[in-house]
Design a protein around this motif. Structure first.
Motif, mmCIF file in Angstrom:
data_model
loop_
_atom_site.group_PDB
_atom_site.id
_atom_site.type_symbol
_atom_site.label_atom_id
_atom_site.label_comp_id
_atom_site.label_asym_id
_atom_site.label_seq_id
_atom_site.Cartn_x
_atom_site.Cartn_y
_atom_site.Cartn_z
ATOM 1 N N VAL A 185 19.604 42.027 46.056
ATOM 2 C CA VAL A 185 20.325 43.020 46.603
ATOM 3 C C VAL A 185 21.583 42.489 47.093
ATOM 4 C CG1 VAL A 185 20.212 44.659 48.584
ATOM 5 C CG2 VAL A 185 18.170 44.438 46.945
ATOM 6 N N VAL A 186 21.682 41.235 47.813
ATOM 7 C CA VAL A 186 22.627 40.724 48.370
ATOM 8 C C VAL A 186 23.694 40.166 46.965
ATOM 9 C CG1 VAL A 186 23.638 38.329 49.312
ATOM 10 C CG2 VAL A 186 21.436 39.499 50.160
ATOM 11 N N PHE A 187 23.100 39.727 45.981
ATOM 12 C CA PHE A 187 24.051 39.417 44.810
ATOM 13 C C PHE A 187 24.561 40.731 44.317
ATOM 14 C CE2 PHE A 187 24.578 38.500 40.148
ATOM 15 C CZ PHE A 187 25.378 37.251 40.549
ATOM 16 N N ALA A 188 23.921 41.644 44.152
ATOM 17 C CA ALA A 188 24.632 42.915 43.584
ATOM 18 C C ALA A 188 25.832 43.427 44.523
ATOM 19 C CB ALA A 188 23.671 44.064 43.638
ATOM 20 N N GLY A 189 25.562 43.319 45.910
ATOM 21 C CA GLY A 189 26.696 43.811 46.755
ATOM 22 C C GLY A 189 27.980 43.062 46.821
ATOM 23 N N MET A 190 27.459 41.540 46.549
ATOM 24 C CA MET A 190 28.816 40.491 46.457
ATOM 25 C C MET A 190 29.289 40.772 45.050
ATOM 26 S SD MET A 190 28.275 36.591 46.019
ATOM 27 C CE MET A 190 30.025 35.505 45.466
ATOM 28 N N THR A 191 28.800 41.063 44.090
ATOM 29 C CA THR A 191 29.369 41.102 42.795
ATOM 30 C C THR A 191 30.195 42.608 42.847
ATOM 31 O OG1 THR A 191 27.327 42.021 41.613
ATOM 32 C CG2 THR A 191 27.950 39.542 41.401
ATOM 33 N N ARG A 192 29.572 43.663 43.346
ATOM 34 C CA ARG A 192 30.390 44.713 43.487
ATOM 35 C C ARG A 192 31.691 44.491 44.378
ATOM 36 N NH1 ARG A 192 29.551 50.027 42.735
ATOM 37 N NH2 ARG A 192 30.521 51.569 44.040
ATOM 38 N N PHE A 193 31.660 43.873 45.360
ATOM 39 C CA PHE A 193 32.862 43.433 46.044
ATOM 40 C C PHE A 193 33.820 42.815 45.134
ATOM 41 C CE2 PHE A 193 35.334 40.756 48.901
ATOM 42 C CZ PHE A 193 35.733 41.557 49.738
ATOM 43 N N ILE A 194 33.480 41.823 44.446
ATOM 44 C CA ILE A 194 34.349 41.174 43.613
ATOM 45 C C ILE A 194 35.021 42.049 42.698
ATOM 46 C CG2 ILE A 194 34.241 39.353 41.679
ATOM 47 C CD1 ILE A 194 32.216 37.766 43.276
ATOM 48 N N ASP A 195 34.220 42.699 41.901
ATOM 49 C CA ASP A 195 34.438 43.644 40.900
ATOM 50 C C ASP A 195 35.767 44.613 41.457
ATOM 51 O OD1 ASP A 195 32.584 42.759 39.147
ATOM 52 O OD2 ASP A 195 31.501 44.431 39.152
ATOM 53 N N ASN A 196 35.419 45.010 42.751
ATOM 54 C CA ASN A 196 36.503 45.918 43.381
ATOM 55 C C ASN A 196 37.702 45.258 43.571
ATOM 56 O OD1 ASN A 196 34.656 48.102 43.198
ATOM 57 N ND2 ASN A 196 34.085 47.881 45.406
ATOM 58 N N ALA A 197 37.399 43.915 44.013
ATOM 59 C CA ALA A 197 38.547 42.996 44.318
ATOM 60 C C ALA A 197 39.452 42.676 43.122
ATOM 61 C CB ALA A 197 38.138 41.794 45.051
ATOM 62 N N LEU A 198 39.021 42.557 42.158
ATOM 63 C CA LEU A 198 39.536 41.724 40.712
ATOM 64 C C LEU A 198 39.879 42.750 39.871
ATOM 65 C CD1 LEU A 198 37.608 38.571 40.021
ATOM 66 C CD2 LEU A 198 39.621 38.969 41.519
ATOM 67 N N ALA A 199 39.433 43.987 39.825
ATOM 68 C CA ALA A 199 39.687 44.975 38.614
ATOM 69 C C ALA A 199 41.178 45.309 38.621
ATOM 70 C CB ALA A 199 38.759 46.020 38.994
ATOM 71 N N PRO A 200 41.658 45.402 37.350
ATOM 72 C CA PRO A 200 43.251 45.960 37.401
ATOM 73 C C PRO A 200 43.324 47.295 37.783
ATOM 74 C CG PRO A 200 42.036 45.002 35.032
ATOM 75 C CD PRO A 200 41.046 45.148 36.067
ATOM 76 N N ARG A 201 44.321 47.518 38.396
ATOM 77 C CA ARG A 201 44.756 48.718 38.984
ATOM 78 C C ARG A 201 45.379 49.695 37.927
ATOM 79 N NH1 ARG A 201 41.746 46.617 41.851
ATOM 80 N NH2 ARG A 201 41.833 46.006 44.223
ATOM 81 N N PRO A 202 44.654 51.051 38.226
ATOM 82 C CA PRO A 202 45.197 52.027 36.911
ATOM 83 C C PRO A 202 46.647 52.258 37.454
ATOM 84 C CG PRO A 202 43.316 52.650 38.007
ATOM 85 C CD PRO A 202 43.551 51.638 38.920
ATOM 86 N N GLY A 203 47.397 52.330 36.165
ATOM 87 C CA GLY A 203 48.835 52.701 36.338
ATOM 88 C C GLY A 203 49.745 51.501 36.572
ATOM 89 N N ALA A 204 49.064 50.260 36.918
ATOM 90 C CA ALA A 204 50.009 49.231 36.976
ATOM 91 C C ALA A 204 50.670 48.631 35.552
ATOM 92 C CB ALA A 204 49.005 48.026 37.382
ATOM 93 N N ALA A 205 51.777 48.504 35.489
ATOM 94 C CA ALA A 205 52.536 47.923 34.316
ATOM 95 C C ALA A 205 51.895 46.834 33.623
ATOM 96 C CB ALA A 205 53.862 48.045 34.444
ATOM 97 N N GLN A 206 51.962 46.845 32.291
ATOM 98 C CA GLN A 206 51.245 45.456 31.691
ATOM 99 C C GLN A 206 52.003 44.287 32.079
ATOM 100 O OE1 GLN A 206 48.285 45.076 29.764
ATOM 101 N NE2 GLN A 206 47.966 47.070 30.827
ATOM 102 N N GLY A 207 53.334 44.371 31.900
ATOM 103 C CA GLY A 207 54.050 43.401 32.412
ATOM 104 C C GLY A 207 54.334 43.237 33.861
ATOM 105 N N GLU A 208 53.844 43.759 34.834
ATOM 106 C CA GLU A 208 53.965 43.671 35.973
ATOM 107 C C GLU A 208 53.905 42.321 36.630
ATOM 108 O OE1 GLU A 208 52.721 46.127 40.065
ATOM 109 O OE2 GLU A 208 51.352 45.543 38.935
#
Length: 230
Positions: free
Chosen positions: A204-227
């Motif tokens: 449960v702790v590991f799942a909460g941590m990895t969800r946090f990491i996924d949210n922090a690192l995931a590419p942001r919608p609409g960001a330009a590829q060459g930004e």
């Protein structure tokens, strides 16, 4: 950087502090026994209470033999920090092999980190004592981890797997710090009703941590590829 005694670089095998030459297979095995004993002694008693005699007694090796491999207590302590560093990085990179994305690699890498630290809780005490015993080795421990981490994040940003607005160096340090403190809280400090530490991180702790990491690192919608990073 000047360190006492043996220092094993990733690019070369162990060498004898007495001769400066590479060790034989038998010599490597003896050195490994000394490091394994030192890991237990330093973890149980701390640097200042530990002694070369206690280490050699735990290893079942004569006191005189110790000085064929290390020239002081500090030398074997420093070698132990670097040895633990090498092994924890190996555990992480081995776990990450074959990951199809950076976010998957993050989850796998942390799984490897927590698996290693559950098996080697000495990592925490030894590394923290290095702050006072050998600050240069402490810094080397962390920078060796961050250098590879930062390179992986940069590659993932170029591939579009990670938010390109993130600074890779800051992100690497932040993720490493989070993993270390979560491991401390939920592995090192945690005990069951019988006083035994857990053999693995709570899912449960590991799942909460990895969800946090996924949210922090995931590419942001609409960001330009060459930004560019700001």
């Amino acid at each position: 950087m000047s360190l006492s005694g043996d220092v094993v670089d990733d690019a070369q095998g162990p060498v004898s502090s007495a001769t400066g030459r590479p060790l034989t297979k038998r010599g490597e095995a003896t050195r490994r026994r000394l490091l394994e004993a030192a890991e237990l002694v330093f973890a149980e008693q701390g640097y200042h209470e530990a002694s070369i005699v206690k280490i050699t007694e735990r290893a079942g090796i004569g006191l005189g033999t110790f000085y064929l491999y290390f020239d002081s207590k500090q030398a074997i302590f420093e070698a132990l920090v670097l040895d633990l560093n090498r092994r924890v990085r190996h555990s992480m990179s081995e776990s990450m092999a074959g990951a199809s994305s950076r976010l998957e690699a993050e989850r796998a890498g942390f799984a490897g980190f927590f698996r290693f630290t559950a098996e080697h809780p000495a990592l925490y005490r030894v590394v923290r004592e290095a702050e006072f015993v050998s600050p240069e080795v402490l810094r080397l421990h962390y920078t060796r981890i961050v250098e590879g981490y930062e390179a992986g994040l940069r590659s993932a940003q170029a591939a579009g797997d990670v938010d390109r607005a993130l600074d890779p160096e800051t992100t690497a340090w932040a993720l490493m710090g989070m993993g270390e403190l979560i491991g401390m809280r939920f592995l090192l400090w945690e005990r069951d009703a019988d006083g035994r530490p857990p053999s693995q991180l709570d899912p449960v702790v590991f799942a909460g941590m990895t969800r946090f990491i996924d949210n922090a690192l995931a590419p942001r919608p609409g960001a330009a590829q060459g930004e560019e990073q700001e």
